[in-house]
Structures are given as structure tokens and as C-alpha cells.
Design an enzyme around this catalytic site. Structure first.
Site, PDB file in Angstrom:
ATOM      1  N   ASP A   7      -2.143  -7.486   9.075  1.00 50.70           N
ATOM      2  CA  ASP A   7      -2.550  -7.146   8.216  1.00 50.70           C
ATOM      3  C   ASP A   7      -2.802  -7.876   7.789  1.00 50.70           C
ATOM      4  O   ASP A   7      -2.172  -8.949   6.470  1.00 50.70           O
ATOM      5  CB  ASP A   7      -1.190  -6.287   7.260  1.00 50.70           C
ATOM      6  N   VAL A  40       8.050  -4.106  -3.830  1.00 49.19           N
ATOM      7  CA  VAL A  40       9.176  -4.416  -3.977  1.00 49.19           C
ATOM      8  C   VAL A  40       9.772  -5.234  -4.197  1.00 49.19           C
ATOM      9  O   VAL A  40       9.045  -5.717  -5.712  1.00 49.19           O
ATOM     10  CB  VAL A  40       7.973  -6.136  -2.900  1.00 49.19           C
ATOM     11  N   SER A  99       0.852  -1.530  -0.709  1.00 52.35           N
ATOM     12  CA  SER A  99       0.076  -0.178   0.206  1.00 52.35           C
ATOM     13  C   SER A  99       0.635   1.542  -0.132  1.00 52.35           C
ATOM     14  O   SER A  99       0.468   2.619  -0.124  1.00 52.35           O
ATOM     15  CB  SER A  99      -0.716  -0.063   1.198  1.00 52.35           C
ATOM     16  N   GLY A 121       4.043   0.996  -0.490  1.00 48.88           N
ATOM     17  CA  GLY A 121       5.631   1.076  -0.978  1.00 48.88           C
ATOM     18  C   GLY A 121       6.014  -0.468  -2.136  1.00 48.88           C
ATOM     19  O   GLY A 121       4.302  -0.624  -2.335  1.00 48.88           O
TER      20      GLY A 121
END
Length: 442
Positions: A285, A138, A134, A136
Site C-alpha cells: 500500500d 487512528v 480506508s 478504519g
């Protein structure tokens, strides 16, 4: 006008446009239908177009909009099937998809956070992002250790301006409560948004996330069921961790065998219930994008930006009151709820009605094994959200103390994932092992 204000105006315009036109009116009608207030028949075409409008905008946005969409996406199992079908694909996309950051911006952040010689730290670095979060994205890379050895790593890079984006998005989303009630019947998004705002600062600090991940990794070191990747390096806006090679939980939900889904559900429940006592933290999360099933059968867990700090473990009253309810001790249940602030200390309440309100919710732990299903969650959502139901009327006498808000949200999110998995497991035994105070029998 600079680029940043221009982007902010664009974001605001997109979000502000959502409630307008047929989509907003249709979702308002859909919310009435879901909660049993009206029996309007909504065409599949309008459902599809509404889903596309709502979630395509959320999917294009980073920050708060995507984070909020991800938080809600685990609840799609609560929708009636004829309404859920057009939304499922759009919701799932929010779990692991977002527009990528330009390569030049990626390199700029890496230079700022790891130093101008950042490339020397990597034997390889893939400029194409492997996944998006959300706040950033990867990248997969190969880290060069000081002794010359290498290891595969995940490099999480924070979007520039993510903090401002989060605040702006959450402010705009507060205006869309009626639309989101179509996704989760009876949902009041204000407490959820308030909680997300409180956690923005923590989630923006990747060094704080690294600290949380190290605590999890230490607690589950060499665990035969749960795998937490090690932290390799961290900076305020860049986090480097071990790469997790596994099958995304979203794939298990979509096409896994019954056995694979059951095992994934068992491991999810084990993580959720054991982490407070083992790590003093709760992974907060629980959307499918944060989990992988490894080839050796372990559950791989990623993204520790959102955690609840619980140094004393899960509050004992949760387990104790659940046990009292399973044993049918209505007066003791109400006394426990009053003590914790769930029931007013001055207002009269029917103890037997409270017990009848709680017992269906506790069905997953009333028997040795239970299979979570979309049908069960839809039935509970309807029972609790329909203003005509006794459960809804009683719920107006119950409070959710602020100290329990995050635990409540994470538990609901985890249950939503278990219902997407339609997973059967011995949940009562898992609770008995890890939940303080829980005694289903005298």
C-alpha cells in the site's frame, strides 16, 4: 428503514450519481485528450469542478471508495500538468483524510474488542482521531504496561460494517472505469478491483495485520534506515502499535528540499526492494499517507493491512529479465517472458520490438543514478496508453500473469510516489543488492 440500509442507499446513490451530467461527459473527453485521441481544449473551470465532484464523493466514503481513491492518488504525477493541477489537491486529501467515526461508536468498538475495562489499559486516550485509513481510523493514546510504565501508541479502530462497505463500494466503482481513465491514461480498473476484492478479508483482520507488522518489525529491528513500530496489542478490529512521530511523506512531496526528497525516494526504493528478501513480505500500500520521515533520518512505515506474502522473496525472473533487457539480449528477454507467461507460447512476436518496448521503462536502472520526474512518468504514460503508438500496439501481445499482478501494481504505485517526490538516487545499485538474478552487465 434501519440506519445501516439507509447509509448503504446513501453511499450507492452518491456513487451512482458520479457518471451523470457534465462531469461524466467531461472526463470522458479528458480521457481522450490524455491519450492523444482528441485535441479538445477543456477549461480549467470544468477540470476543477470535475475534480471536486469526483473526489469529494470518494473522500466522503469509507471502505472501497476511499481505498481505491488512495490507490489511484499516487498516479496523479502521470497527468499532464495543466490537467493535473486541479486534481492534485483533491487527490492528496484522499491520502490521509476521511470523516471521523462518532466518539460513541469508537468507545463501543473498543469495549467489544478490548473488553469493558478497556479504559484501564490506557493512561490517556484522545477521542479525536489523528488520521483516517480506508477501513478504519487512528487515535493517539498512552498505553499502560503491566509494570506500570507507559508508551505512546497508535490505536487503529475498524469502522463498523467496513466489510460490507468495501464490497458495496467496489461493486459501484466497477461502473466508473471511464472516469478513472482520466486519472491514469489507459487504466483498466477491473483487474485492480478484482485484486482489491480478494484482499478484503485479509485487510479486515487486524490480527493478521499484526502478524505481518511483527514480521516486518523483526526483519528491520535496529535498522539504521527503516523503522517499523512494534505491535503492542491486537484484536480482530482494533490494533495498537507504537506511535510514529515524523514528518508525513506528503509534506516532503509538497515542500521538502531536493535533498529531503532524494533521501525519501532512496529509502522508499530500499524498502520496496528489500522487504521480500528480509521479511518474506511486500508492503503493498505505497501511498504517501503510510510513510513518515523521522527526525533521525529513518523512514517510518505504518499500515500493514495490505501485504504480499513472498516467502521465497522477489521472483528471480524479474531481475534476470531486467538485466537481459539492459544488456540488449532481445531473444533471451522474449524467452524469459514466454517462460513466465508474459508472452504467449504459440504467438509470434518481434523480439527487437519487445526490447524497444521495455528499455524506456528500465531507464531508471540503466544509469548509476536517475531522477524520477512527473515529466518522465507522463511521457511513459502517453507512450504506453496512446493507441497510435507502437508501444501500445505491442502491449496488446503481452499478458500480465495473475501471480505478478500485485507485484506490478505495487511497483507502479511506488514509482508514482517517486515521481511525486522527483527523487534522484542510485536505484540500479539498490536493485543489484536486493533483486535476485539482476545483473545489468555480463
Amino acid at each position: 428503514m434501519t440506519d445501516i440500509p439507509r447509509r448503504a442507499v446513501s453511499r450507492t446513490a452518491k456513487l451512482a450519481a458520479l457518471p451523470l451530467g457534465f462531469a461524466g461527459r467531461t472526463v470522458l473527453g479528458m480521457g481522450k485528450r490524455v491519450t492523444g485521441i482528441a485535441s479538445d481544449v477543456i477549461s480549467a473551470e470544468i477540470q476543477q469542478r470535475t475534480a471536486e465532484q469526483l473526489f469529494s464523493v470518494l473522500g466522503q466514503l469509507k471502505g472501497g471508495a476511499m481505498k481505491f481513491g488512495q490507490a489511484l492518488s499516487v498516479f496523479e504525477a502521470a497527468l499532464p500538468e495543466d490537467i493535473a493541477a486541479p486534481y492534485r489537491q483533491a487527490l492528496t486529501k484522499l491520502q490521509e483524510a476521511a470523516p471521523p467515526l462518532p466518539v460513541a461508536s469508537v468507545h463501543k468498538v473498543l469495549a467489544e474488542q478490548l473488553g469493558p475495562d478497556w479504559r484501564e489499559r490506557f493512561a490517556e486516550f484522545d477521542d479525536v482521531p489523528a488520521a483516517a485509513a480506508s477501513i478504519g481510523q487512528v487515535h493517539r493514546a498512552t498505553w499502560r504496561e503491566a509494570d506500570g510504565t507507559t508508551r505512546d501508541v497508535a490505536v487503529k479502530i475498524q469502522y463498523p460494517g467496513a466489510g460490507d462497505a468495501l464490497l458495496a463500494d467496489l461493486k459501484q466503482l466497477s461502473r466508473l472505469g471511464a472516469m478513472f481513465r482520466a486519472i491514469q491514461p489507459g487504466l483498466d480498473i477491473k483487474p485492480l478491483l478484482a485484486e482489491l476484492r480478494e484482499r478484503i478479508t485479509e485487510e479486515l483482520d487486524y490480527e493478521l495485520e499484526a502478524e505481518s507488522q511483527r514480521a516486518f518489525a523483526a526483519a528491520y529491528a535496529d535498522d539504521p534506515e527503516i523503522f517499523i513500530p512494534p505491535v503492542v496489542s491486537s484484536a480482530p478490529r482494533v490494533l495498537v502499535t507504537g506511535w510514529v512521530e515524523g514528518r508525513p511523506l506528503a509534506d516532503i512531496i509538497r515542500e521538502g528540499t531536493e535533498q529531503e526528497r532524494d533521501e525519501a525516494g532512496r529509502l522508499m526504493a530500499t524498502l520496496h526492494l528489500s522487504a521480500p528478501s528480509r521479511a518474506g513480505l511486500l508492503h503493498a500500500d505505497p501511498h504517501p499517507g503510510n510513510f513518515r520521515m523521522l527526525a533521525d533520518g529513518r523512514l517510518g512505515v505504518i499500515d500493514f493491512g495490505a501485504v504480499a506474502r513472498m516467502p521465497e522473496g522477489t521472483p528471480e525472473p524479474i531481475g534476470r529479465i531486467a538485466g537481459l533487457a539492459l544488456r540488449g539480449e532481445a531473444e533471451a528477454v522474449v524467452a524469459g517472458l514466454r517462460e513466465e507467461g508474459f508472452v504467449s507460447t504459440t504467438e509470434e512476436i518481434d523480439a527487437q520490438a519487445v526490447l524497444e518496448f521495455l528499455q524506456p521503462v528500465l531507464a531508471p536502472i540503466a544509469e548509476e543514478e536517475f531522477r524520477f520526474t512527473r515529466a518522465w512518468l507522463r511521457a511513459e504514460a502517453t507512450r504506453l496508453a496512446n493507441p497510435r503508438s507502437p508501444a501500445y500496439q505491442l502491449s496488446r501481445q503481452l499478458n500480465l500473469p495473475p501471480s505478478y499482478l500485485l507485484i506490478h501494481r505495487v511497483t507502479l504505485g511506488s514509482i508514482g510516489v517517486l515521481c511525486q517526490l522527483e527523487a534522484k538516487a542510485p536505484y540500479r545499485a539498490i536493485l543489484a543488492r536486493w533483486l535476485p538474478g539482476f545483473a545489468p552487465t555480463p
